[in-house]
Enzyme design. Structure first.
Site, PDB file in Angstrom:
ATOM      1  N   THR A   1       0.842  -1.203   0.000  1.00 41.40           N
ATOM      2  CA  THR A   1       0.000   0.000   0.000  1.00 41.40           C
ATOM      3  C   THR A   1       0.882   1.261   0.000  1.00 41.40           C
ATOM      4  OG1 THR A   1      -1.580  -1.256   1.321  1.00 41.40           O
ATOM      5  CG2 THR A   1      -1.924   1.117   1.226  1.00 41.40           C
TER       6      THR A   1
ATOM      7  N   ASP B   1       2.211  -9.213  10.540  1.00 38.30           N
ATOM      8  CA  ASP B   1       3.410 -10.041  10.372  1.00 38.30           C
ATOM      9  C   ASP B   1       4.665  -9.417  10.985  1.00 38.30           C
ATOM     10  OD1 ASP B   1       1.802 -11.735   8.922  1.00 38.30           O
ATOM     11  OD2 ASP B   1       2.415 -10.954   6.982  1.00 38.30           O
TER      12      ASP B   1
ATOM     13  N   MET C   1       0.089 -17.463  11.093  1.00 40.34           N
ATOM     14  CA  MET C   1       0.371 -16.689   9.880  1.00 40.34           C
ATOM     15  C   MET C   1       1.860 -16.328   9.796  1.00 40.34           C
ATOM     16  SD  MET C   1      -2.927 -14.332   9.125  1.00 40.34           S
ATOM     17  CE  MET C   1      -4.289 -15.027   8.190  1.00 40.34           C
ATOM     18  N   GLY C   2       2.261 -15.919   8.626  1.00 41.08           N
ATOM     19  CA  GLY C   2       3.652 -15.560   8.370  1.00 41.08           C
ATOM     20  C   GLY C   2       4.142 -16.304   7.146  1.00 41.08           C
ATOM     21  N   ARG C   3       3.860 -15.707   5.977  1.00 43.58           N
ATOM     22  CA  ARG C   3       4.242 -16.377   4.725  1.00 43.58           C
ATOM     23  C   ARG C   3       5.745 -16.311   4.481  1.00 43.58           C
ATOM     24  NH1 ARG C   3      -0.268 -13.795   0.960  1.00 43.58           N
ATOM     25  NH2 ARG C   3       0.526 -12.067   2.177  1.00 43.58           N
TER      26      ARG C   3
ATOM     27  N   GLU D   1       3.077 -20.280   8.448  1.00 45.33           N
ATOM     28  CA  GLU D   1       2.485 -20.773   7.192  1.00 45.33           C
ATOM     29  C   GLU D   1       3.491 -20.843   6.041  1.00 45.33           C
ATOM     30  OE1 GLU D   1       0.257 -16.511   6.418  1.00 45.33           O
ATOM     31  OE2 GLU D   1      -0.553 -18.268   5.435  1.00 45.33           O
TER      32      GLU D   1
ATOM     33  N   ARG E   1      -2.257 -34.013  15.722  1.00 48.47           N
ATOM     34  CA  ARG E   1      -3.372 -33.187  15.272  1.00 48.47           C
ATOM     35  C   ARG E   1      -2.827 -31.830  14.851  1.00 48.47           C
ATOM     36  NH1 ARG E   1      -5.386 -37.447  15.743  1.00 48.47           N
ATOM     37  NH2 ARG E   1      -7.337 -38.045  16.767  1.00 48.47           N
TER      38      ARG E   1
HETATM   39  O1  F6P Z   1       0.084  -9.993   5.698  1.00 45.67           O
HETATM   40  C1  F6P Z   1      -0.864 -10.306   6.636  1.00 45.67           C
HETATM   41  C2  F6P Z   1      -1.432 -11.674   6.415  1.00 45.67           C
HETATM   42  O2  F6P Z   1      -2.350 -11.933   7.445  1.00 45.67           O
HETATM   43  C3  F6P Z   1      -0.408 -12.809   6.308  1.00 45.67           C
HETATM   44  O3  F6P Z   1       0.113 -13.238   7.536  1.00 45.67           O
HETATM   45  C4  F6P Z   1      -1.204 -13.852   5.583  1.00 45.67           C
HETATM   46  O4  F6P Z   1      -0.356 -14.726   4.908  1.00 45.67           O
HETATM   47  C5  F6P Z   1      -2.044 -13.044   4.639  1.00 45.67           C
HETATM   48  O5  F6P Z   1      -2.134 -11.742   5.185  1.00 45.67           O
HETATM   49  C6  F6P Z   1      -3.422 -13.579   4.389  1.00 45.67           C
HETATM   50  O6  F6P Z   1      -4.022 -12.790   3.425  1.00 45.67           O
HETATM   51  P1  F6P Z   1      -5.568 -12.866   3.059  1.00 45.67           P
HETATM   52  O7  F6P Z   1      -6.339 -12.213   4.174  1.00 45.67           O
HETATM   53  O8  F6P Z   1      -5.673 -12.116   1.796  1.00 45.67           O
HETATM   54  O9  F6P Z   1      -5.923 -14.311   2.959  1.00 45.67           O
END
Ligand code: F6P
Length: 363
Positions: free
Chosen positions: A117, A140, A182-184, A235, A276
Site C-alpha cells: 500500500t 506479520d 500466519m507468516g508467509r 504458514e 493433530r
Molecule cells: O500480511 C498479513 C497476512 O495476514 C499474512 O500473515 C497472511 O499470509 C495473509 O495476510 C493472508 O491474506 P488474506 O487475508 O488475503 O488471505
C-alpha cells in the site's frame, strides 16, 4: 497555528487489530484538537477510484466513539484493485483518484497500510502529486522501517492463547499438537508466540526444517516423562530441500505438510503417536487489539497528524528504539524484514530447549 487542513484517511491491505485505533487518534487530534476536516475513504483508494459505488465521508468525533478496542477497520480495506490499471473510459485509475481528490479539496492523505500500500502511495505522490503520510501496518511485523507494527502483538496474543489451550488437550491425550500461524515470508508470529506459549518446536520460513529433528525432540521429551509435544509452524515454513514430499498427502499448508511428514516418520518406526494440526488462520487478525497495540496505534495516529501539520509529506511513521519517529516512504525496503539467523530470540529459543528444526547461526 497552521491553516486548518482537509485530510483523507485510507486503510489498505489485510486488516490488523489497531486500524480503528489509528483512525480514532487521527480524528481526535486532527478534528478534535486542531479543527481540521477529516474524511474517511472507503476501501483504501476505492472511495476515490470508484466514486459511483464507493464513498468518501466526513469523520467527526461521534463517528469515532467506541473505536479504540474495535478490531477491523470502519473504512473497509482491500488488497484488490490496481490504482494504476486502466479504467473503462481508458484513463489510468490514478487520474480518477487525483480528480476526486481535487473534488474533495483535500490537502493530503494519511495512508495506513503495509509495504504494498505504501508503494502505491509513493507513486501517487511522485507521479500524481498527491501528498501522503504513511502509517505502517501488518500483523506479520515484517516491515524494515519499524521495530513493531500494531496488530502484531494482538496476533501473538491470540496464538499464545491457542497454544495454552492446545497444551491441556495435548497433555491429556499424549498427542503431538501442531499449530499453524500466519507468516508467509517471516516467522515473527511463530517465534514470539512459540516462546510465549511454551512450544517445544518452532518452524519458521527462515530456517528450513528437518522433520527428524522434531522427532528427536519428541523422543527426548518422552524420556523425561513428557508424552506430549507442542509444535508451532509458520504458514511459510518448509522442509529442507533434501526432504522428499512424495507421499505427503496434506500439501495444502505448512501445518498439514509438517503433520504428514511426522506421521510418515512415526509410521516407519511403528510408532502410533497421534498428531493433530490446528490452522489458526484469520482468527489472528480479528478481534480487539491488545493494550500495547492500542497505545502504539494511538501514537502512530497522533504522529501522522503532526507530520501533516508540519508538512512532513512523504514520511512514514515508525517506532525505532522505543521512539516514535518517521522515515521517508521512499526508503521503505521492498523486501520483508525476515527473522535474521543471528536474531537473538532464536538463540533464546534454543537456550530454553526449543527445537527449530535446522541449524541457526549463533548471535
Ligand atoms: O500480511 C498479513 C497476512 O495476514 C499474512 O500473515 C497472511 O499470509 C495473509 O495476510 C493472508 O491474506 P488474506 O487475508 O488475503 O488471505
Amino acid at each position: 497555528m497552521s491553516k486548518a487542513k482537509r485530510i483523507g484517511v485510507c486503510t489498505g491491505g489485510g486488516d490488523a487489530p489497531g486500524l480503528n485505533a489509528v483512525i480514532r487518534a487521527i480524528v481526535k487530534y486532527g478534528r478534535g484538537q486542531l479543527g481540521w476536516e477529516v474524511f474517511g475513504v472507503e476501501e483504501c483508494f476505492h472511495g476515490l477510484m470508484y466514486p459511483d459505488t464507493k464513498s468518501v465521508w466526513p469523520l467527526d468525533l461521534p463517528s469515532c466513539q467506541g473505536l479504540l478496542g474495535r478490531g477491523g477497520t470502519i473504512l473497509g480495506t482491500t488488497n484488490r484493485g490496481d490504482p494504476f490499471g486502466t479504467a473503462e473510459d481508458g484513463r489510468c485509475y490514478a487520474e480518477i483518484i487525483r480528480e476526486n481528490y481535487d473534488r474533495y479539496a483535500l490537502d493530503g492523505l494519511i495512508l495506513i497500510g503495509g509495504d504494498g500500500t505504501q508503494k502505491i502511495g509513493h507513486r501517487l505522490s511522485t507521479e500524481y502529486g498527491i501528498p501522503i503520510v504513511g502509517v505502517p501496518k501488518t500483523i506479520d511485523n515484517d516491515l524494515e522501517a519499524t521495530d513493531f507494527t500494531f496488530g502484531f502483538w494482538s496476533a501473538v496474543d491470540v496464538a499464545t492463547d491457542a497454544l495454552d489451550r492446545l497444551h491441556t488437550t495435548a497433555e491429556s491425550h499424549d498427542r503431538v499438537m501442531i499449530l499453524e500461524v500466519m507468516g508467509r515470508t517471516a516467522g515473527w508470529i511463530a517465534l514470539y508466540a512459540g516462546i510465549a506459549g511454551g512450544a517445544d518446536c518452532i518452524a519458521i520460513p527462515e530456517v528450513p526444517y528437518d522433520p527428524a529433528r522434531f522427532i528427536e525432540k519428541i523422543e527426548r521429551r518422552r524420556k523425561i516423562g513428557r508424552h506430549f509435544t507442542i509444535v508451532v509452524v509458520a504458514e511459510g515454513a518448509r522442509p529442507m530441500d533434501s526432504i522428499s514430499l512424495e507421499g505427503v498427502s496434506g500439501r495444502r499448508g505448512a501445518g498439514d505438510t509438517l503433520t504428514e511428514l511426522l506421521r510418515a516418520e512415526f509410521a516407519q518406526r511403528d510408532d502410533a503417536t497421534e498428531l493433530r494440526c490446528t490452522v489458526l488462520g484469520h482468527i489472528q487478525r480479528g478481534g480487539s487489539p491488545t493494550p500495547f497495540d492500542r497505545v502504539l496505534a494511538t501514537q502512530y495516529g497522533v504522529k501522522a497528524v503532526q507530520l501533516v501539520e508540519s508538512e512532513g509529506w512523504g514520511e512514514l511513521v515508525c517506532l525505532r528504539g522505543g521512539e516514535i519517529t518517521s522515515v521517508p516512504i521512499a526508503d521503505v525496503a521492498s523486501a520483508p524484514r525476515e527473522v535474521d539467523p543471528q536474531e537473538t530470540l532464536l538463540g533464546v529459543a534454543t537456550s530454553v530447549g526449543i527445537e527449530l528444526g535446522g541449524e541457526i547461526e549463533p548471535a
